[in-house]
Design a protein around this motif. Structure first.
Motif, PDB file in Angstrom:
ATOM      1  N   ASP A  23       0.960  -1.349   0.177  1.00 18.68           N
ATOM      2  CA  ASP A  23      -0.187   0.078   0.004  1.00 18.68           C
ATOM      3  C   ASP A  23       0.758   1.394   0.002  1.00 18.68           C
ATOM      4  O   ASP A  23       0.646   2.050  -0.925  1.00 18.68           O
ATOM      5  CB  ASP A  23      -0.999  -0.014   1.252  1.00 18.68           C
ATOM      6  CG  ASP A  23      -2.117   0.790   1.006  1.00 18.68           C
ATOM      7  OD1 ASP A  23      -2.133   1.541  -0.011  1.00 18.68           O
ATOM      8  OD2 ASP A  23      -2.959   1.153   1.964  1.00 18.68           O
ATOM      9  N   GLU A  33       2.850   1.274  -4.089  1.00 21.15           N
ATOM     10  CA  GLU A  33       1.967   1.916  -4.901  1.00 21.15           C
ATOM     11  C   GLU A  33       2.251   3.490  -5.158  1.00 21.15           C
ATOM     12  O   GLU A  33       2.371   4.152  -6.019  1.00 21.15           O
ATOM     13  CB  GLU A  33       0.790   1.684  -4.468  1.00 21.15           C
ATOM     14  CG  GLU A  33      -0.352   2.154  -5.589  1.00 21.15           C
ATOM     15  CD  GLU A  33      -1.998   2.540  -5.006  1.00 21.15           C
ATOM     16  OE1 GLU A  33      -2.012   1.754  -3.784  1.00 21.15           O
ATOM     17  OE2 GLU A  33      -2.762   3.030  -5.486  1.00 21.15           O
ATOM     18  N   GLU A  34       2.441   4.171  -3.692  1.00 23.04           N
ATOM     19  CA  GLU A  34       2.597   5.466  -3.687  1.00 23.04           C
ATOM     20  C   GLU A  34       3.847   5.963  -4.276  1.00 23.04           C
ATOM     21  O   GLU A  34       4.123   6.925  -4.920  1.00 23.04           O
ATOM     22  CB  GLU A  34       2.357   5.955  -2.337  1.00 23.04           C
ATOM     23  CG  GLU A  34       0.832   5.694  -1.844  1.00 23.04           C
ATOM     24  CD  GLU A  34       0.624   6.076  -0.619  1.00 23.04           C
ATOM     25  OE1 GLU A  34       1.651   6.530  -0.282  1.00 23.04           O
ATOM     26  OE2 GLU A  34      -0.566   5.952  -0.260  1.00 23.04           O
ATOM     27  N   LEU A  81       3.551   6.002  -8.190  1.00 20.72           N
ATOM     28  CA  LEU A  81       2.318   7.170  -8.500  1.00 20.72           C
ATOM     29  C   LEU A  81       3.309   8.436  -8.529  1.00 20.72           C
ATOM     30  O   LEU A  81       3.219   9.387  -9.370  1.00 20.72           O
ATOM     31  CB  LEU A  81       1.254   7.109  -7.790  1.00 20.72           C
ATOM     32  CG  LEU A  81      -0.039   8.023  -8.113  1.00 20.72           C
ATOM     33  CD1 LEU A  81      -0.229   7.413  -9.585  1.00 20.72           C
ATOM     34  CD2 LEU A  81      -1.013   7.917  -7.205  1.00 20.72           C
ATOM     35  N   PHE A 136       5.897   8.719 -11.352  1.00 21.80           N
ATOM     36  CA  PHE A 136       5.081   8.883 -12.550  1.00 21.80           C
ATOM     37  C   PHE A 136       5.086  10.468 -12.469  1.00 21.80           C
ATOM     38  O   PHE A 136       5.180  11.131 -13.764  1.00 21.80           O
ATOM     39  CB  PHE A 136       3.921   8.005 -12.476  1.00 21.80           C
ATOM     40  CG  PHE A 136       3.151   8.147 -13.891  1.00 21.80           C
ATOM     41  CD1 PHE A 136       3.854   7.917 -14.986  1.00 21.80           C
ATOM     42  CD2 PHE A 136       1.991   8.731 -13.816  1.00 21.80           C
ATOM     43  CE1 PHE A 136       2.997   8.125 -16.055  1.00 21.80           C
ATOM     44  CE2 PHE A 136       1.146   8.603 -14.935  1.00 21.80           C
ATOM     45  CZ  PHE A 136       1.915   8.403 -16.173  1.00 21.80           C
ATOM     46  N   GLU A 146       3.419   0.573  -9.506  1.00 21.72           N
ATOM     47  CA  GLU A 146       2.165   1.373  -9.051  1.00 21.72           C
ATOM     48  C   GLU A 146       0.981  -0.231  -9.285  1.00 21.72           C
ATOM     49  O   GLU A 146       0.377  -0.015  -8.519  1.00 21.72           O
ATOM     50  CB  GLU A 146       1.768   2.330  -9.806  1.00 21.72           C
ATOM     51  CG  GLU A 146       0.596   3.072  -9.040  1.00 21.72           C
ATOM     52  CD  GLU A 146      -0.372   3.348  -9.890  1.00 21.72           C
ATOM     53  OE1 GLU A 146      -0.240   3.600 -11.077  1.00 21.72           O
ATOM     54  OE2 GLU A 146      -1.724   3.761  -9.321  1.00 21.72           O
ATOM     55  N   VAL A 147       0.965  -0.443 -10.515  1.00 20.10           N
ATOM     56  CA  VAL A 147      -0.139  -1.467 -10.815  1.00 20.10           C
ATOM     57  C   VAL A 147       0.221  -2.573 -10.026  1.00 20.10           C
ATOM     58  O   VAL A 147      -0.942  -3.374  -9.521  1.00 20.10           O
ATOM     59  CB  VAL A 147      -0.262  -1.660 -12.243  1.00 20.10           C
ATOM     60  CG1 VAL A 147      -1.252  -2.938 -12.419  1.00 20.10           C
ATOM     61  CG2 VAL A 147      -0.653  -0.445 -12.887  1.00 20.10           C
ATOM     62  N   ALA A 200      -0.837  -2.070  -6.455  1.00 22.88           N
ATOM     63  CA  ALA A 200      -2.419  -1.802  -6.319  1.00 22.88           C
ATOM     64  C   ALA A 200      -3.216  -3.154  -6.447  1.00 22.88           C
ATOM     65  O   ALA A 200      -3.828  -3.397  -5.393  1.00 22.88           O
ATOM     66  CB  ALA A 200      -2.666  -0.812  -7.399  1.00 22.88           C
ATOM     67  N   ILE A 248      -2.408   9.183 -16.642  1.00 26.01           N
ATOM     68  CA  ILE A 248      -2.786   9.969 -15.385  1.00 26.01           C
ATOM     69  C   ILE A 248      -4.039   9.468 -14.601  1.00 26.01           C
ATOM     70  O   ILE A 248      -4.209   9.303 -13.556  1.00 26.01           O
ATOM     71  CB  ILE A 248      -2.207  11.351 -15.226  1.00 26.01           C
ATOM     72  CG1 ILE A 248      -0.726  11.569 -14.956  1.00 26.01           C
ATOM     73  CG2 ILE A 248      -3.201  12.051 -14.182  1.00 26.01           C
ATOM     74  CD1 ILE A 248      -0.364  12.648 -14.709  1.00 26.01           C
ATOM     75  N   ALA A 260      -4.406   5.997 -13.654  1.00 14.63           N
ATOM     76  CA  ALA A 260      -3.512   5.741 -12.206  1.00 14.63           C
ATOM     77  C   ALA A 260      -4.265   6.317 -11.390  1.00 14.63           C
ATOM     78  O   ALA A 260      -4.444   5.803 -10.114  1.00 14.63           O
ATOM     79  CB  ALA A 260      -2.110   6.374 -12.323  1.00 14.63           C
ATOM     80  N   LEU A 266      -7.188   3.911 -10.645  1.00  9.72           N
ATOM     81  CA  LEU A 266      -6.431   2.687  -9.444  1.00  9.72           C
ATOM     82  C   LEU A 266      -6.246   3.106  -8.201  1.00  9.72           C
ATOM     83  O   LEU A 266      -6.826   2.399  -7.254  1.00  9.72           O
ATOM     84  CB  LEU A 266      -5.405   2.268 -10.201  1.00  9.72           C
ATOM     85  CG  LEU A 266      -5.114   0.884 -10.240  1.00  9.72           C
ATOM     86  CD1 LEU A 266      -5.956  -0.091 -10.829  1.00  9.72           C
ATOM     87  CD2 LEU A 266      -3.698   0.486 -10.866  1.00  9.72           C
ATOM     88  N   PHE A 267      -5.650   4.310  -7.921  1.00  9.81           N
ATOM     89  CA  PHE A 267      -5.493   4.630  -6.561  1.00  9.81           C
ATOM     90  C   PHE A 267      -6.863   4.826  -5.819  1.00  9.81           C
ATOM     91  O   PHE A 267      -6.834   4.262  -4.792  1.00  9.81           O
ATOM     92  CB  PHE A 267      -4.745   6.025  -6.511  1.00  9.81           C
ATOM     93  CG  PHE A 267      -4.182   6.618  -5.295  1.00  9.81           C
ATOM     94  CD1 PHE A 267      -3.174   5.901  -4.904  1.00  9.81           C
ATOM     95  CD2 PHE A 267      -5.120   7.412  -4.797  1.00  9.81           C
ATOM     96  CE1 PHE A 267      -2.835   6.239  -3.534  1.00  9.81           C
ATOM     97  CE2 PHE A 267      -4.594   8.031  -3.415  1.00  9.81           C
ATOM     98  CZ  PHE A 267      -3.383   7.226  -2.835  1.00  9.81           C
ATOM     99  N   ILE A 286      -8.327   1.439  -4.832  1.00  9.07           N
ATOM    100  CA  ILE A 286      -7.488   0.858  -3.899  1.00  9.07           C
ATOM    101  C   ILE A 286      -7.752   1.407  -2.476  1.00  9.07           C
ATOM    102  O   ILE A 286      -7.993   0.830  -1.569  1.00  9.07           O
ATOM    103  CB  ILE A 286      -5.919   1.236  -3.867  1.00  9.07           C
ATOM    104  CG1 ILE A 286      -5.416   0.355  -5.210  1.00  9.07           C
ATOM    105  CG2 ILE A 286      -5.015   0.553  -3.031  1.00  9.07           C
ATOM    106  CD1 ILE A 286      -5.847  -1.071  -5.411  1.00  9.07           C
ATOM    107  N   THR A 333      -9.328  -0.789   0.701  1.00  7.27           N
ATOM    108  CA  THR A 333      -8.824  -0.726   1.589  1.00  7.27           C
ATOM    109  C   THR A 333      -9.684  -0.424   2.974  1.00  7.27           C
ATOM    110  O   THR A 333      -9.875  -0.816   3.935  1.00  7.27           O
ATOM    111  CB  THR A 333      -7.553  -0.117   1.578  1.00  7.27           C
ATOM    112  OG1 THR A 333      -6.826  -0.278   0.462  1.00  7.27           O
ATOM    113  CG2 THR A 333      -6.756  -0.102   2.913  1.00  7.27           C
TER     114      THR A 333
END
Lengths: 159, 87, 90
Positions: free
Chosen positions: A70, A74-75, A78, A81, A127-128, A131, C66, C69, C72-73, C76, C80
């Motif tokens: 998490d 993922e972060e 991101l 990117f 990231e993917v 995730a 973007i 992404a 997807l974020f 998540i 969660t």
């Protein structure tokens, strides 16, 4: 969920790591071969699903820490990117600022993994992968909490 | 040869999509949907789109099937002790 | 009521299927798209990537990636929040 039988676990031991290596290969060579960040990250998440199905939830949750997927994976992907997207901002958003010139490719005849495209592919892959692994792990954890309350002793799968 | 393969893949697409609706149980339906995704990946590969084929094969055939099976398992009744097959 | 819905949907689907027979581009022939030729010709010179799909996804059309992404974020975050470990009743 109890772990599956010996045959399934042996097959998992044989093939799961090749699956991980293949996913990383698809991510890293996304600039030149079919694939890219999203596809390779999905294959890496498939590796986690394979381990989860064959070894059961309790072992996997004792092996991995969910905060790795998490918070870190993922972060990091991101932020990398978006940072790469903003670094080309003196010219334009998403400007490819350190690509290799076309003349150098013509002289050497070899394509180097340069430019922001390859690094963005790796960032999106990180990231993917984080995730989708997080989705599967946290869904399985929520289900396991439910089934711990209701099912006290579960019949084994085949042993 | 390629036409025969293409036609066979399209026929399997129709058959698996039909069986995904036709089955009464949820688990055979999920497995049939997984077969549908696999056939879809083959179809994308025949139509020369390998990127989409990789994405479809990994997400549609593996990850979504896993999530469906987890959801079916979470929603089903608790099994009685003494054998999983007897229900 | 149910029969009316069935007839209406059958008419709509039949009309769309009949309209599909007169599609402007036949199967396997997408016609001439001006941006298509530009991307296929210039991707190797601009970005030095052999895979044109990757160069389009990550460079020419970066905004879409973007957005993907971000989607997807958000997914998540919701998963969660939904499946988090609840407080146990003591």
């Amino acid at each position: 969920m109890k772990p599956l039988s010996l045959i399934v676990r042996t097959g998992c031991n044989l093939f799961a790591w090749f699956m991980l290596v293949f996913g990383v290969n698809v991510v890293v060579h996304g600039y030149a071969s079919p694939g890219g960040g999203f596809q390779g990250g999905a294959i890496v998440a498939t590796f986690i699903a394979f381990l989860l199905v064959s070894y059961g939830g309790e072992k996997i949750h004792s092996w991995v820490n969910e905060k790795i997927y998490d918070l870190i994976l993922e972060e990091t992907g991101l932020l990398l990117f978006i940072t790469l997207a903003f670094m080309g901002l003196p010219t334009s958003f998403f400007y490819n600022f350190f690509t290799i010139p076309w003349e150098a490719y013509q002289q050497t005849g070899r394509l180097f993994p340069q430019g922001t495209t390859a690094i963005m592919s790796i960032a999106v892959g990180i990231e993917v992968a984080g995730a989708l692994s997080m989705v599967i792990l946290s869904m399985f954890k929520g289900i396991r909490l439910v089934s711990d309350r209701q099912i006290e002793e579960e019949p084994g799968h085949d042993r | 040869m390629m036409d025969v393969l293409h036609f066979a893949v399209l026929t399997m697409l129709l058959a698996t999509a039909f069986f995904a609706i036709w089955f009464k149980g949820l688990l055979p339906s999920a497995i049939s949907l997984s077969m549908f995704s696999l056939m879809m990946a083959l179809e994308f590969y025949i139509l020369q789109a390998p990127d989409v084929a990789i994405a479809e094969a990994s997400i549609g055939a593996a990850l979504s099937t896993t999530i469906y099976i987890f959801a079916i398992r979470a929603c089903s009744k608790p099994r009685k002790a003494g054998g999983g097959d007897k229900q | 009521m149910k029969k009316m819905i069935f007839i209406l949907s059958a008419v709509i689907i039949g009309g769309l299927t009949c309209g599909l027979l007169d599609v402007p581009h036949p199967f396997g022939d997408p016609g001439v798209v001006p941006m298509d030729e530009h991307f296929l010709g210039q991707a190797l010179k601009d970005l030095s990537t052999e895979n044109v799909v990757t160069s389009i996804v990550f460079d020419y059309r970066g905004f879409d990636t973007i957005g993907e992404a971000a989607v997807l974020f958000t997914a998540i975050c919701s998963v969660t929040a939904l499946f988090r470990e609840g407080r146990k009743k003591s």
